[in-house]
Design a protein around this motif. Structure first.
Motif, PDB file in Angstrom:
ATOM      1  N   GLU A  42      30.828  71.491  62.021  1.00 26.36           N
ATOM      2  CA  GLU A  42      29.382  71.605  61.892  1.00 26.36           C
ATOM      3  C   GLU A  42      28.820  72.699  62.804  1.00 26.36           C
ATOM      4  O   GLU A  42      27.918  73.434  62.418  1.00 26.36           O
ATOM      5  N   GLU A  52      26.833  75.959  61.604  1.00 26.31           N
ATOM      6  CA  GLU A  52      25.506  76.329  62.106  1.00 26.31           C
ATOM      7  C   GLU A  52      25.469  77.787  62.560  1.00 26.31           C
ATOM      8  O   GLU A  52      24.512  78.509  62.267  1.00 26.31           O
ATOM      9  N   HIS A  53      26.498  78.225  63.289  1.00 21.15           N
ATOM     10  CA  HIS A  53      26.562  79.630  63.713  1.00 21.15           C
ATOM     11  C   HIS A  53      26.597  80.561  62.508  1.00 21.15           C
ATOM     12  O   HIS A  53      25.906  81.579  62.473  1.00 21.15           O
ATOM     13  N   ALA A  75      25.581  79.983  59.403  1.00 19.12           N
ATOM     14  CA  ALA A  75      24.315  79.949  58.677  1.00 19.12           C
ATOM     15  C   ALA A  75      23.244  80.747  59.410  1.00 19.12           C
ATOM     16  O   ALA A  75      22.452  81.464  58.795  1.00 19.12           O
ATOM     17  N   SER A  76      23.245  80.643  60.733  1.00 19.51           N
ATOM     18  CA  SER A  76      22.296  81.416  61.533  1.00 19.51           C
ATOM     19  C   SER A  76      22.544  82.921  61.370  1.00 19.51           C
ATOM     20  O   SER A  76      21.602  83.699  61.188  1.00 19.51           O
ATOM     21  N   LEU A 132      24.908  73.425  52.362  1.00 24.96           N
ATOM     22  CA  LEU A 132      24.371  73.510  53.723  1.00 24.96           C
ATOM     23  C   LEU A 132      23.351  72.399  53.956  1.00 24.96           C
ATOM     24  O   LEU A 132      23.364  71.737  55.002  1.00 24.96           O
ATOM     25  N   ILE A 138      22.205  71.079  57.555  1.00 23.70           N
ATOM     26  CA  ILE A 138      21.849  72.347  58.191  1.00 23.70           C
ATOM     27  C   ILE A 138      20.696  72.958  57.407  1.00 23.70           C
ATOM     28  O   ILE A 138      20.850  73.330  56.242  1.00 23.70           O
ATOM     29  N   GLN A 139      19.556  73.035  58.053  1.00 24.80           N
ATOM     30  CA  GLN A 139      18.369  73.628  57.438  1.00 24.80           C
ATOM     31  C   GLN A 139      18.297  75.083  57.881  1.00 24.80           C
ATOM     32  O   GLN A 139      18.098  75.369  59.053  1.00 24.80           O
ATOM     33  N   THR A 140      18.470  75.983  56.954  1.00 21.25           N
ATOM     34  CA  THR A 140      18.540  77.395  57.319  1.00 21.25           C
ATOM     35  C   THR A 140      17.297  78.163  56.930  1.00 21.25           C
ATOM     36  O   THR A 140      17.010  79.186  57.504  1.00 21.25           O
TER      37      THR A 140
END
Length: 166
Positions: free
Chosen positions: A127, A131-132, A134-135, A152, A157-159
Motif C-alpha cells: 500500500e 501511494e508513492h 499514485a502520487s 486505486l 487510495i484517493q488520488t
C-alpha cells in the motif's frame, strides 16, 4: 525511505505449488514409458512449473526500496525508476473467487526510457508503494486507465487522478 520484501508465507506457498506441479509433471516424463506426445506435453508442463519455481526464487531475493526520489529494485534483476521519469502506471486486480473477496493486485510501473518494474500485492508494505506511485503519477500528470483508477479507489487510495479513455 522504506524497504519492502515479499511475504515469506506467500513465497513458501508459491514454492509448494510450483514444486508439487513440477514433481507431478516431471515424474511421468522421467520414470514412465509413455508415448512420445505425452512425454512432450508433460515435459513442457514441467518446464512451466520449473520456471515458476525460478521466478519465485527471484521474488524471494528481491527487495523494493521506495523514497521521495523514486523506486529501486534490489536483487538479481535490479532496476530503478525516478518518480519524475514515471510514464505509465497500471494496476490490475486478479480474483481467485467469484465474490472478488480474495485475489491479488499487480502493479506495473514504466519509465519514459522503457524501464519496467512489476510488483505484486504480496509485497510487505504494498500500500505504501502504491501511494508513492499514485502520487508520482499525479505529479507527472499521467492519465490512468479506468481499471487502474478503480483499483486505486478499491485499495483505499484517493488520488484525484482522472481516468483516461482507452
Amino acid at each position: 525511505m522504506s524497504l519492502h520484501e515479499y511475504e515469506k508465507r506467500a513465497i513458501r506457498a508459491d514454492y509448494l505449488r510450483g514444486g508439487i506441479g513440477f514433481a507431478v509433471t516431471a515424474f511421468p516424463v522421467v520414470f514412465s514409458p509413455m508415448l512420445g506426445t505425452f512425454q512432450i506435453i508433460f515435459g513442457l508442463l514441467a518446464l512451466v512449473f520449473g520456471g515458476f519455481v525460478v521466478r519465485t526464487w527471484l521474488k524471494a531475493q528481491t527487495r523494493i526500496e521506495v523514497d521521495a526520489e523514486g523506486i529501486q529494485v534490489h536483487g538479481p534483476l535490479g532496476k530503478a525508476i525516478a518518480w519524475p521519469e514515471l510514464a505509465t502506471m497500471d494496476l490490475r486486480y486478479y480474483s481467485t473467487q467469484k465474490e472478488k473477496g480474495k485475489g491479488w493486485m499487480h502493479l506495473v510501473l514504466k519509465s519514459g526510457a522503457g524501464e519496467k518494474i512489476t510488483i505484486e500485492s504480496t509485497l510487505d508494505g504494498f500500500e505504501a508503494v502504491l501511494e508513492h506511485a499514485a502520487s508520482a503519477a499525479g505529479q507527472n500528470g499521467l492519465g490512468l486507465n479506468q481499471t487502474t483508477t478503480d483499483n486505486l479507489v478499491a485499495a483505499g487510495i484517493q488520488t484525484g487522478l482522472a481516468a483516461r479513455n482507452p
